[in-house]
Design a protein around this motif. Sequence first.
Motif, short mmCIF file in Angstrom:
data_model
loop_
_atom_site.label_atom_id
_atom_site.label_comp_id
_atom_site.label_asym_id
_atom_site.label_seq_id
_atom_site.Cartn_x
_atom_site.Cartn_y
_atom_site.Cartn_z
N THR A 16 0.93 -1.61 -0.44
CA THR A 16 0.14 -0.04 0.27
C THR A 16 1.09 1.33 0.00
N VAL A 17 0.77 1.98 -1.33
CA VAL A 17 1.48 3.19 -1.43
C VAL A 17 0.33 4.41 -0.82
N ASP A 18 0.18 5.58 -0.05
CA ASP A 18 -0.25 6.66 -0.57
C ASP A 18 -1.89 6.10 -0.49
N GLY A 19 -2.18 5.31 0.43
CA GLY A 19 -4.07 4.77 0.32
C GLY A 19 -4.15 3.79 -0.94
N CYS A 20 -3.46 3.47 -1.85
CA CYS A 20 -3.08 3.12 -2.68
C CYS A 20 -2.80 1.99 -2.87
N GLN A 21 -3.74 0.52 -2.60
CA GLN A 21 -2.98 -0.97 -2.80
C GLN A 21 -2.68 -2.11 -4.05
N MET A 22 -1.70 -2.42 -4.55
CA MET A 22 -1.64 -3.50 -5.23
C MET A 22 -0.61 -4.31 -4.97
N HIS A 23 -0.87 -5.46 -5.48
CA HIS A 23 -0.05 -6.55 -5.59
C HIS A 23 0.80 -7.37 -5.81
N VAL A 24 1.73 -7.70 -5.65
CA VAL A 24 3.34 -8.12 -6.33
C VAL A 24 3.61 -9.20 -5.86
N LYS A 25 4.75 -9.81 -6.35
CA LYS A 25 5.06 -11.08 -6.70
C LYS A 25 6.39 -11.09 -5.66
N LEU A 26 6.20 -11.70 -4.46
CA LEU A 26 8.14 -12.25 -3.64
C LEU A 26 8.17 -13.31 -3.47
N MET A 27 9.49 -13.07 -3.94
CA MET A 27 10.23 -14.49 -4.30
C MET A 27 12.17 -14.29 -3.39
N ASP A 28 12.73 -15.06 -2.68
CA ASP A 28 13.20 -15.28 -2.80
C ASP A 28 15.17 -15.55 -3.83
N LEU A 29 15.61 -13.91 -3.63
CA LEU A 29 16.55 -13.74 -4.94
C LEU A 29 17.25 -15.61 -5.10
N PRO A 30 17.39 -15.29 -6.51
CA PRO A 30 18.26 -16.55 -7.19
C PRO A 30 19.66 -16.38 -6.68
N ASN A 31 20.53 -17.97 -6.41
CA ASN A 31 22.09 -18.09 -6.52
C ASN A 31 22.26 -17.06 -7.08
N GLU A 32 21.81 -17.43 -8.85
CA GLU A 32 22.72 -16.44 -9.03
C GLU A 32 22.89 -15.16 -9.73
N ILE A 33 22.38 -14.62 -9.10
CA ILE A 33 22.89 -12.87 -9.20
C ILE A 33 23.45 -12.73 -8.03
N GLY A 34 23.79 -13.87 -6.99
CA GLY A 34 25.46 -13.07 -6.45
C GLY A 34 24.61 -12.66 -5.15
N LYS A 35 25.89 -12.56 -4.21
CA LYS A 35 25.62 -12.10 -2.66
C LYS A 35 26.06 -10.13 -2.33
N LEU A 36 24.86 -9.98 -1.80
CA LEU A 36 24.99 -8.52 -1.66
C LEU A 36 26.70 -8.06 -1.19
N LYS A 37 27.29 -7.42 -1.73
CA LYS A 37 28.18 -6.54 -0.69
C LYS A 37 28.14 -5.54 -0.23
N ILE A 38 27.62 -4.12 -1.44
CA ILE A 38 27.44 -3.16 -1.29
C ILE A 38 26.37 -2.17 -2.21
N TYR A 39 25.81 -1.71 -0.95
CA TYR A 39 24.27 -0.88 -0.42
C TYR A 39 24.69 0.83 -1.00
N GLU A 40 23.89 1.36 -2.28
CA GLU A 40 24.59 2.66 -1.64
C GLU A 40 23.40 3.50 -2.51
N PRO A 41 22.50 4.16 -1.15
CA PRO A 41 21.82 4.67 -1.78
C PRO A 41 21.44 5.96 -2.41
N ILE A 42 20.50 5.80 -3.97
CA ILE A 42 20.14 7.22 -4.59
C ILE A 42 19.96 8.54 -4.70
N ASP A 43 20.04 9.37 -4.18
CA ASP A 43 18.33 10.48 -3.63
C ASP A 43 18.22 11.07 -4.78
N TRP A 44 17.52 11.68 -4.30
CA TRP A 44 15.79 11.71 -4.69
C TRP A 44 15.09 12.92 -4.63
#
Length: 171
Positions: free
Chosen positions: A143-171
């Motif tokens: 739910t974003v700003d009162g509007c409800q939607m549905h998405v699919k949730l899955m585990d991250l596939p091993n082929e994508i790899g292991k997370l190493k770095i997080y960088e926020p992007i300013d907006w």
Amino acid sequence: MLIFYYLFMISSFDYFEYANKYKRDLLQYVGILIYSPDHGALPQEVLYLPCKWNKKGHFENFLKETFASGDKVLYQVYFQGVRWVMPNVVEKLSASRYINIKVGYSGTYKASYAQLTFDRSPDPLHDETVLSPLSTSIDLPITVDGCQMHVKLMDLPNEIGKLKIYEPIDW
């Protein structure tokens, strides 16, 4: 013990140098990062949707348009491991810009825009011929700003790899 700490706590810049020197297979995605502030300053896991935003308009509108398309998949990503490469990850996460959204039927989460870097290099401790098991998706209300939607949730596939770095992007 102190030497152990410094050997394993490197900066993201150092990690990119290391990855380049040892020809690590890095993969970078920009997209929507969602996490619960109720699980501590450094969440164990986050939800991540790789997608590009042109930063025109409001972030809320971008979220609504993205989730309303119906064919998007959120990935559940193990996040705490980035602390070994980024000792300042808690500060970066807490300083990043976000909006509050609802995930599920009761939880308030933070949604932000970020770049994640994954290392897809083979792990010598594991058999690289073994692919991730087929993950079934579950339907997740957002739910974003009162509007409800549905998405699919899955585990991250091993082929994508292991997370190493997080960088926020300013907006």
